[in-house]
Scaffold this motif. Structure first.
Motif, mmCIF file in Angstrom:
data_model
loop_
_atom_site.group_PDB
_atom_site.id
_atom_site.type_symbol
_atom_site.label_atom_id
_atom_site.label_comp_id
_atom_site.label_asym_id
_atom_site.label_seq_id
_atom_site.Cartn_x
_atom_site.Cartn_y
_atom_site.Cartn_z
ATOM 1 N N PHE A 164 28.850 59.879 13.474
ATOM 2 C CA PHE A 164 28.531 60.407 14.754
ATOM 3 C C PHE A 164 29.240 59.780 15.939
ATOM 4 N N LYS A 165 29.202 60.341 17.095
ATOM 5 C CA LYS A 165 29.782 59.456 18.438
ATOM 6 C C LYS A 165 28.538 58.766 18.951
ATOM 7 N N ASP A 166 27.483 59.318 19.432
ATOM 8 C CA ASP A 166 26.626 58.812 20.087
ATOM 9 C C ASP A 166 25.079 59.030 19.544
ATOM 10 N N GLU A 167 25.013 60.170 19.182
ATOM 11 C CA GLU A 167 23.545 60.582 18.782
ATOM 12 C C GLU A 167 23.690 61.256 17.169
ATOM 13 N N PRO A 168 22.859 60.715 16.297
ATOM 14 C CA PRO A 168 22.636 61.249 14.770
ATOM 15 C C PRO A 168 22.657 62.854 14.753
ATOM 16 N N GLY A 169 22.137 63.618 15.849
ATOM 17 C CA GLY A 169 21.983 65.073 15.816
ATOM 18 C C GLY A 169 22.875 65.710 16.616
ATOM 19 N N GLU A 170 23.892 64.845 17.003
ATOM 20 C CA GLU A 170 24.868 65.880 17.834
ATOM 21 C C GLU A 170 25.678 66.446 17.198
ATOM 22 N N THR A 171 26.159 68.012 17.755
ATOM 23 C CA THR A 171 26.873 68.958 16.929
ATOM 24 C C THR A 171 27.789 69.311 17.753
ATOM 25 N N ASN A 172 28.374 68.462 18.781
ATOM 26 C CA ASN A 172 29.412 69.352 19.370
ATOM 27 C C ASN A 172 30.807 68.410 19.751
ATOM 28 N N GLU A 173 30.660 67.405 18.695
ATOM 29 C CA GLU A 173 31.890 66.492 18.910
ATOM 30 C C GLU A 173 33.037 66.888 17.986
ATOM 31 N N SER A 174 34.227 66.243 18.267
ATOM 32 C CA SER A 174 35.262 66.542 17.519
ATOM 33 C C SER A 174 35.209 66.875 15.958
ATOM 34 N N LYS A 175 35.419 68.030 15.629
ATOM 35 C CA LYS A 175 35.196 68.451 14.186
ATOM 36 C C LYS A 175 35.648 67.549 13.067
ATOM 37 N N HIS A 176 36.731 66.924 13.244
ATOM 38 C CA HIS A 176 37.498 66.213 12.218
ATOM 39 C C HIS A 176 37.363 64.783 12.397
ATOM 40 N N ARG A 177 36.772 64.305 13.522
ATOM 41 C CA ARG A 177 36.689 63.038 13.895
ATOM 42 C C ARG A 177 35.612 62.359 13.209
ATOM 43 N N TYR A 178 34.457 62.999 12.889
ATOM 44 C CA TYR A 178 33.185 62.517 12.513
ATOM 45 C C TYR A 178 32.750 63.464 11.210
ATOM 46 N N VAL A 179 31.601 62.890 10.620
ATOM 47 C CA VAL A 179 31.115 63.594 9.406
ATOM 48 C C VAL A 179 30.253 64.730 10.051
ATOM 49 N N VAL A 180 30.417 65.934 9.293
ATOM 50 C CA VAL A 180 30.111 67.296 10.121
ATOM 51 C C VAL A 180 28.323 67.256 9.782
ATOM 52 N N PRO A 181 27.674 67.861 10.710
ATOM 53 C CA PRO A 181 26.164 67.611 11.095
ATOM 54 C C PRO A 181 25.377 67.824 9.607
ATOM 55 N N THR A 182 25.688 68.790 8.997
ATOM 56 C CA THR A 182 24.973 69.431 7.910
ATOM 57 C C THR A 182 24.839 68.365 6.816
ATOM 58 N N PRO A 183 25.941 67.676 6.146
ATOM 59 C CA PRO A 183 25.936 66.647 5.349
ATOM 60 C C PRO A 183 25.434 65.498 5.941
ATOM 61 N N ARG A 184 25.851 65.175 7.283
ATOM 62 C CA ARG A 184 25.253 64.149 7.893
ATOM 63 C C ARG A 184 23.735 64.068 7.919
ATOM 64 N N GLN A 185 23.075 65.018 8.274
ATOM 65 C CA GLN A 185 21.644 65.083 8.257
ATOM 66 C C GLN A 185 21.082 64.979 6.581
ATOM 67 N N ARG A 186 21.796 65.541 5.715
ATOM 68 C CA ARG A 186 21.446 65.223 4.453
ATOM 69 C C ARG A 186 21.372 63.803 3.905
ATOM 70 N N LEU A 187 22.321 63.269 4.431
ATOM 71 C CA LEU A 187 22.788 61.781 4.065
ATOM 72 C C LEU A 187 21.502 60.925 4.904
ATOM 73 N N PHE A 188 21.174 61.146 6.090
ATOM 74 C CA PHE A 188 20.234 60.456 6.755
ATOM 75 C C PHE A 188 19.023 60.808 6.053
ATOM 76 N N ASP A 189 18.535 61.861 5.625
ATOM 77 C CA ASP A 189 17.400 62.441 4.675
ATOM 78 C C ASP A 189 17.419 61.261 3.500
ATOM 79 N N LEU A 190 18.399 61.416 2.833
ATOM 80 C CA LEU A 190 18.305 60.505 1.514
ATOM 81 C C LEU A 190 18.183 59.018 1.862
#
Ligand SMILES: [Fe+2]
Ligand SMILES: [Fe+2]
Length: 291
Positions: A164-190
């Motif tokens: 992510f850029k600044d916040e683990p829960g952010e959803t509005n940042e450049s879509k190909h620059r960061y891991v997309v939010p749904t798998p990012r959350q799954r990773l944090f959950d794991l």
């Protein structure tokens, strides 16, 4: 308590046919062979256009064989193609099994784990996330086991893209620059009940070290080039280089180093690599996918 030294290189963008960034790579090879770390990790975009040109992958593997220390890699979008950021997104070079197979013919694996002193390294293929390929679920199984097996060891996670850029829960940042939010959350959950302490990536061609919720995030610079501000916002520091990690017990010291002889190349001055960026910027057409 034991120590372990790693040098992370990233976004080397190597090619025999288009050897624009090989001068900097030569400087990196000299630096690494003098520094003799315990391990080198290339965090992706190893090749200039490995997604379409197999010889770029072959040449990159040959170049990494010049390093006189153990080397491990993970793929970037320029090695195997990129993941769709959403169901209706179509990257110009989508990740595909034939692209993954070509990468795997020249580099050992796309996700892996190993011990490093008192730490456990976990390395993953960021482009599998959201890809829908069978290997995506294999990787989730691997991650579940790798995290579980680490117990309370400090974990250093390596992947091509920042989470992510600044916040683990952010959803509005450049879509190909960061891991997309749904798998990012799954990773944090794991990772929730693990001792995840470090997340190291590349991809943005800017270096940045910051802490969030007890985890140190390291964005490695590219060894090859930076991008102009008119094309890519300045988030961290636009400078080519590499990252050195000194793991000592449960602690780690991190520093960015510019190896002797590295040139601060801006991609706008290298139209032969990914096209003439000044023209593409004028036409508002992204040229260098996803940074
Ligand atoms: Fe890159
Ligand atoms: Fe990338």
């Amino acid at each position: 308590m034991s120590s372990f030294r790693i040098i992370q290189v990233s976004d080397t963008h190597l090619s025999r046919e288009r050897p624009f960034f090989c001068g900097n790579w030569d400087a990196v090879v000299t630096h690494i062979n003098a520094a003799k770390p315990d391990l080198v990790i290339n965090s992706g975009d190893i090749a200039l256009n490995g997604a379409d040109v197999e010889d770029d992958l072959r040449f990159s593997a040959e170049q990494h064989a010049r390093l006189q220390v153990p080397v491990r890699t993970i793929p970037g979008n320029h090695d195997i193609g990129d993941n769709p950021a959403s169901p209706d997104d179509a990257p110009k070079q989508p990740i595909a099994d034939d692209r993954r197979r070509r990468y795997l013919a020249h580099f050992a694996d796309e996700f892996w784990t190993q011990d490093a002193g008192d730490w456990r390294l976990v390395a993953m293929n960021a482009q599998l996330l959201g890809s829908g390929l069978p290997a995506e679920e294999s990787q989730w199984s691997f991650l579940r086991e790798a995290f579980k097996d680490a117990g309370r060891k400090p974990i250093a996670l390596f992947l091509h893209k920042p989470l992510f850029k600044d916040e683990p829960g952010e959803t509005n940042e450049s879509k190909h620059r960061y891991v997309v939010p749904t798998p990012r959350q799954r990773l944090f959950d794991l990772a929730r009940d693990t001792n995840l302490k470090l997340v190291a990536c590349g991809h943005v061609h800017q270096h940045r070290i910051f802490e969030k919720d007890g985890i140190t995030h390291v964005w490695a610079p590219s060894t090859a080039f930076i991008l102009p501000d008119a094309y890519q916002p300045r988030i961290g520091t636009k400078e080519v280089g590499l990252v050195e990690y000194d793991f000592d017990g449960a602690e780690v010291a991190v520093r960015v180093v510019v190896a002797d002889g590295m040139q601060q190349t801006n991609i706008i001055d290298v139209p032969g690599a990914y096209g003439d960026l000044s023209k593409k910027m004028a036409a508002h057409t992204p040229a260098v996918a996803a940074q």
